[in-house]
Design a protein around this motif. Structure first.
Motif, PDB file in Angstrom:
ATOM      1  N   ALA A 158      67.966  44.759  85.325  1.00 38.92           N
ATOM      2  CA  ALA A 158      68.015  44.318  83.930  1.00 38.92           C
ATOM      3  C   ALA A 158      68.654  45.380  83.041  1.00 38.92           C
ATOM      4  O   ALA A 158      69.467  45.072  82.160  1.00 38.92           O
ATOM      5  N   VAL A 162      72.099  45.116  80.704  1.00 42.03           N
ATOM      6  CA  VAL A 162      72.172  45.461  79.275  1.00 42.03           C
ATOM      7  C   VAL A 162      73.234  46.527  79.047  1.00 42.03           C
ATOM      8  O   VAL A 162      74.031  46.441  78.100  1.00 42.03           O
ATOM      9  N   ALA A 165      76.721  44.963  79.370  1.00 38.61           N
ATOM     10  CA  ALA A 165      77.054  44.104  78.224  1.00 38.61           C
ATOM     11  C   ALA A 165      77.400  44.942  77.000  1.00 38.61           C
ATOM     12  O   ALA A 165      78.359  44.637  76.272  1.00 38.61           O
ATOM     13  N   ALA A 181      72.814  43.126  69.923  1.00 41.52           N
ATOM     14  CA  ALA A 181      72.458  42.227  71.029  1.00 41.52           C
ATOM     15  C   ALA A 181      71.649  42.953  72.097  1.00 41.52           C
ATOM     16  O   ALA A 181      70.692  42.400  72.654  1.00 41.52           O
ATOM     17  N   SER A 182      72.007  44.198  72.394  1.00 41.91           N
ATOM     18  CA  SER A 182      71.281  44.963  73.421  1.00 41.91           C
ATOM     19  C   SER A 182      69.855  45.265  72.967  1.00 41.91           C
ATOM     20  O   SER A 182      68.922  45.249  73.780  1.00 41.91           O
ATOM     21  N   ALA A 184      68.064  43.377  70.944  1.00 36.42           N
ATOM     22  CA  ALA A 184      67.326  42.113  71.042  1.00 36.42           C
ATOM     23  C   ALA A 184      66.954  41.810  72.498  1.00 36.42           C
ATOM     24  O   ALA A 184      65.842  41.341  72.787  1.00 36.42           O
ATOM     25  N   THR A 185      67.864  42.089  73.409  1.00 36.12           N
ATOM     26  CA  THR A 185      67.595  41.840  74.830  1.00 36.12           C
ATOM     27  C   THR A 185      66.470  42.724  75.343  1.00 36.12           C
ATOM     28  O   THR A 185      65.573  42.265  76.064  1.00 36.12           O
ATOM     29  N   LEU A 186      66.484  43.996  74.968  1.00 36.10           N
ATOM     30  CA  LEU A 186      65.428  44.903  75.391  1.00 36.10           C
ATOM     31  C   LEU A 186      64.076  44.476  74.819  1.00 36.10           C
ATOM     32  O   LEU A 186      63.051  44.536  75.512  1.00 36.10           O
ATOM     33  N   GLU A 188      63.183  41.460  74.118  1.00 33.98           N
ATOM     34  CA  GLU A 188      62.774  40.272  74.880  1.00 33.98           C
ATOM     35  C   GLU A 188      62.180  40.665  76.237  1.00 33.98           C
ATOM     36  O   GLU A 188      61.198  40.068  76.701  1.00 33.98           O
ATOM     37  N   LEU A 189      62.769  41.676  76.883  1.00 36.49           N
ATOM     38  CA  LEU A 189      62.274  42.128  78.177  1.00 36.49           C
ATOM     39  C   LEU A 189      60.928  42.845  78.057  1.00 36.49           C
ATOM     40  O   LEU A 189      60.074  42.748  78.950  1.00 36.49           O
TER      41      LEU A 189
END
Length: 210
Positions: A158, A162, A165, A181-182, A184-186, A188-189
């Protein structure tokens, strides 16, 4: 190299990144810290390598063009062009980058990211649940460094996704959007493992620029 940071994120971009961290930390008690640095090392040998390469090439080509084997004339050409190349590499990151080996850049950036993680207090959160998003502009490299409390919460696969990306977004000329975006992804994880707590406080800066 501070100019690289200023060109990388505009004031509006910085505000967007800070807001993204604030929003992310409402979804998780983990601390997400983006850090943008101009360069992870000075790479002084890159300027010298540029000077030698350009000086030798120019000296040889000009001697051939003039049909001479005069060593003093070669040294004159070499000196003039080497000096010009040295100053160009010193003042122009895009030129200097050509003389920095990729392996060297990877090593220096990783070491700088690890040092920054400790030097800026990311190991001092109560739950040891901070994660650093380290962006080095000169090298165009990204490293994501989680603290020990996040072991098992962020899989290597994961993190690699990230990182890839974010690196891709920077290469495409949209660093702020990719960084947001990175983040937000972190979040979420991390949210399932570190949900927001009522007594949670913001322990670290939401953006560090060096």
């Amino acid at each position: 190299m501070r100019k690289l940071v200023d060109g990388f994120l505009s004031p509006a971009d910085r505000d967007a990144v800070v807001a993204a961290v604030g929003a992310a930390e409402k979804r998780t008690s983990a601390e997400i810290v983006p850090m943008v640095v101009g360069a992870s090392d000075d790479y002084p040998k890159a300027e010298l390598a540029c000077a030698v390469a350009v000086g030798l090439t120019a000296g040889l080509l000009l001697c051939l063009a003039f049909g001479t084997r005069n060593m003093w004339l070669f040294m004159l050409f070499f000196g003039l062009f080497a000096l010009a190349a040295f100053e160009t590499a010193k003042r122009t990151p895009a030129v200097k980058r050509l003389f920095v080996a990729r392996d060297r850049a990877l090593i220096e950036t990783k070491q700088a990211a690890q040092a920054a993680f400790f030097n800026h207090g990311l190991t001092e959160t109560k739950a040891r649940n901070a994660v650093l998003i380290y962006v080095s502009v000169f090298e165009r490299l990204v490293f994501i460094q989680p603290d020990t409390g996040l072991a098992g919460s962020l899989e290597a696969k994961a993190l690699d996704a990230v990182t890839a990306a974010l690196t891709r977004g920077i290469a495409q000329g949209r660093p702020a959007a990719a960084l947001v975006a990175s983040i937000a992804t972190l979040a979420e994880l991390l949210a399932p493992h570190f949900p927001p707590a009522d007594n949670d406080t913001d322990e670290l800066k939401n953006l560090i620029l060096l």
